[in-house]
Structures are given as structure tokens and as C-alpha cells.
Design an enzyme around this catalytic site. Sequence first.
Site, PDB file in Angstrom:
ATOM      1  N   GLY A  43       0.842  -1.195   0.000  1.00 43.88           N
ATOM      2  CA  GLY A  43       0.000   0.000   0.000  1.00 43.88           C
ATOM      3  C   GLY A  43       0.877   1.246   0.000  1.00 43.88           C
ATOM      4  O   GLY A  43       1.441   1.600  -1.040  1.00 43.88           O
ATOM      5  N   SER A 110       6.424  -4.436  -2.261  1.00 43.91           N
ATOM      6  CA  SER A 110       5.991  -3.099  -2.668  1.00 43.91           C
ATOM      7  C   SER A 110       6.232  -2.132  -1.499  1.00 43.91           C
ATOM      8  O   SER A 110       7.355  -2.020  -1.023  1.00 43.91           O
ATOM      9  CB  SER A 110       4.526  -3.157  -3.114  1.00 43.91           C
ATOM     10  N   TRP A 111       5.196  -1.439  -1.013  1.00 44.41           N
ATOM     11  CA  TRP A 111       5.384  -0.605   0.172  1.00 44.41           C
ATOM     12  C   TRP A 111       5.909  -1.443   1.343  1.00 44.41           C
ATOM     13  O   TRP A 111       6.662  -0.951   2.191  1.00 44.41           O
ATOM     14  CB  TRP A 111       4.086   0.094   0.567  1.00 44.41           C
ATOM     15  N   ASP A 265       7.584  -5.121 -14.131  1.00 45.97           N
ATOM     16  CA  ASP A 265       6.886  -4.394 -13.065  1.00 45.97           C
ATOM     17  C   ASP A 265       6.747  -2.935 -13.496  1.00 45.97           C
ATOM     18  O   ASP A 265       7.747  -2.211 -13.591  1.00 45.97           O
ATOM     19  CB  ASP A 265       7.686  -4.501 -11.764  1.00 45.97           C
ATOM     20  N   HIS A 293       4.137  -6.773 -11.159  1.00 46.23           N
ATOM     21  CA  HIS A 293       4.339  -6.321  -9.788  1.00 46.23           C
ATOM     22  C   HIS A 293       3.734  -7.242  -8.732  1.00 46.23           C
ATOM     23  O   HIS A 293       4.248  -7.329  -7.618  1.00 46.23           O
ATOM     24  CB  HIS A 293       3.731  -4.923  -9.643  1.00 46.23           C
TER      25      HIS A 293
END
Length: 323
Positions: A43, A110-111, A265, A293
Site C-alpha cells: 500500500g 511493494s510498500w 513491473d 508487480h
Amino acid sequence: MQTLYPEIKPFARHELAVQEPHVLYVDESGTPDGLTVVFIHGGPGAGCDGASRRYFDPNLYRIVTFDQRGCGRSTPHASLENNTTQELVADMERIREHLGIDKWVLFGGSWGSTLALAYAQAHPERVHGLILRGIFLCRPQDFHWFYQEGASRLFPDFWEDYLAPIPADERGDLMQAFYKRLTGPDQIAQMHAAKAWSTWEGRTATLRPNPQVVDRFSEPHRALSIARIECHYFVNNAFLAPDQLLRDMPKIAHLPGVIVHGRYDLICPLDNAWALHQAWPNSELQIIRDAGHAAAEVGITDALVRAADQLARRLLDLPLEEA
């Protein structure tokens, strides 16, 4: 190809009060006396689900998952109050202490890779190693690529829907324009902006179209927390100093790490992972040739499950050939 482990239920659930007004949802599954791993979701604002604990052999790992401030089952939902990277790092320390964990493996995508690096650099003595996916360094060029211009040229049809809530005269700074609506008093405008922001991410997350991923991102409750919290973080440069994560890599250079990144990605381009790997000689970079991704893509899932198995066996001094 390795797939996710079968579904399991938590053996413990916790509601952990941290800085007001936040109460975090935390659960534990697997083996209570196993090697501890913490799953750090993306996120920011996405939350965990039943799949989050399935990357790990439940016979080897004590698996901790938690929903970060404002998302998932943590409360209050989509809250931006007292919600910064430094506070999320402090929350992880609070969870570790509350559960009586000395050291743990960090697993984030990711985050989640961003937060894992920030935590490890703040508390290297508490980390066995890191397994990271879809590296997101939160540099200005990374925000610009996905939310202003770059990925837009590859998905002009999806981009048109992303732009729809923003008048033409405000499109020179799209993150600020979205932030204005996502934090404004008009709830209809807020949800319109949240759906556009989050659906753009879901549509571009996979190399091949995946309606399940898009539906997950565009579901209204989740879309609101993803869009509000992501935009809040990104207009503030993720509350990080310029190039902070790369600059501070010497603090964790000794830790083992596996970096898994899709060749295609388009949310977090491969140069993020490449730059991190160059700054981290003790890391192994696995470029997945037919993936974008999302962790749900077959090649990425395979690499993550294998990495978790191999790291556990190495740390527990078990034969690697059984992985």
C-alpha cells in the site's frame, strides 16, 4: 513451480492499542516456537488477508501478520492521524515486544519492502534477514513515474479513467489534486477519487490481466484506505529523507536478503531493485522474467516461497535439499 502453502487459521489474535486513535489487528499462525517471520503488507493501506500467511512452511515458521494503521482490521479505518513511516516502524517494535520476539525475518512487498528496509535500518539487531518483493524506494522519480507521467504512456486507456475525477486545470500535480479530494469533506468526490486511484493500481499490477486483482483493489472499503493512505504518504515523500533507504544500507549490509522483482513491473520499475541490490552486496537479486508487480503472479509466488523455505532451513540449520 512452488505454490502457496494450504490455508491455515491463526492460533492467536491480538488487538494492540498504539498511539491514539489507532488499534492494530495482529495475528499469529504456524508453529509457536518456530522461526518468527513478520509479513509486512503493501500500500500503504492494503491490509493482510488469508493468503498473507501462506508463503511460509507452518511447520518451520511462527508467522506474524498485522494490518498497519488505518487499514484492514485495524481501526479507525482509513485514518491519516498519526500515520507516518516512523510511527509504523515504532508499531512493529511494539508488536515484537508484545509478542516476546527477540529477532524475526522481515517479509515485505511493494510498500512492504519500503517499510521492511526502514525498520531494519532502525533496528538491525532485531532482524535475521529480509525477503523483499517489488522494491519501492519512494524516490521522487518513483512517484512521478506512476502517478504523473511514465506508466501513463503504456496504459493510456486505464490512465484516462484514473484522470477522470481531476479537472484539466489541476492535472499538473495529480497527487496533490487527488489528495485534495481524498481528504476533503465531499464523501462522493472522495470515493470517486479513491476508486480511480486504487483501480489504476490494480489494473497495472500484473503482466497479464487479472480481474481478481482489479476487483480486490477496487472494492470500495479497501479502495478508500489504499487511496487515502497512499496519497497521504506519497505527497509527503513517504516521510523519508531523499534517498534515505539507499543511503542507510550500510547499517544492514551484513544481513542476508533476497530481492524478488518482476522484469515487467510497471508500478515499481526494475531500477528500484537494481539500485538496492547494488547498495547491498549481501543480497541475492532474482528477476522474474515473465511477471509484473503482483505477488500473486506465478513466478513471483514460486520465488518467494522458495526463498522463505531456504532462509528458514539455513537459519535453523536444516538440510537445504529438503526445501
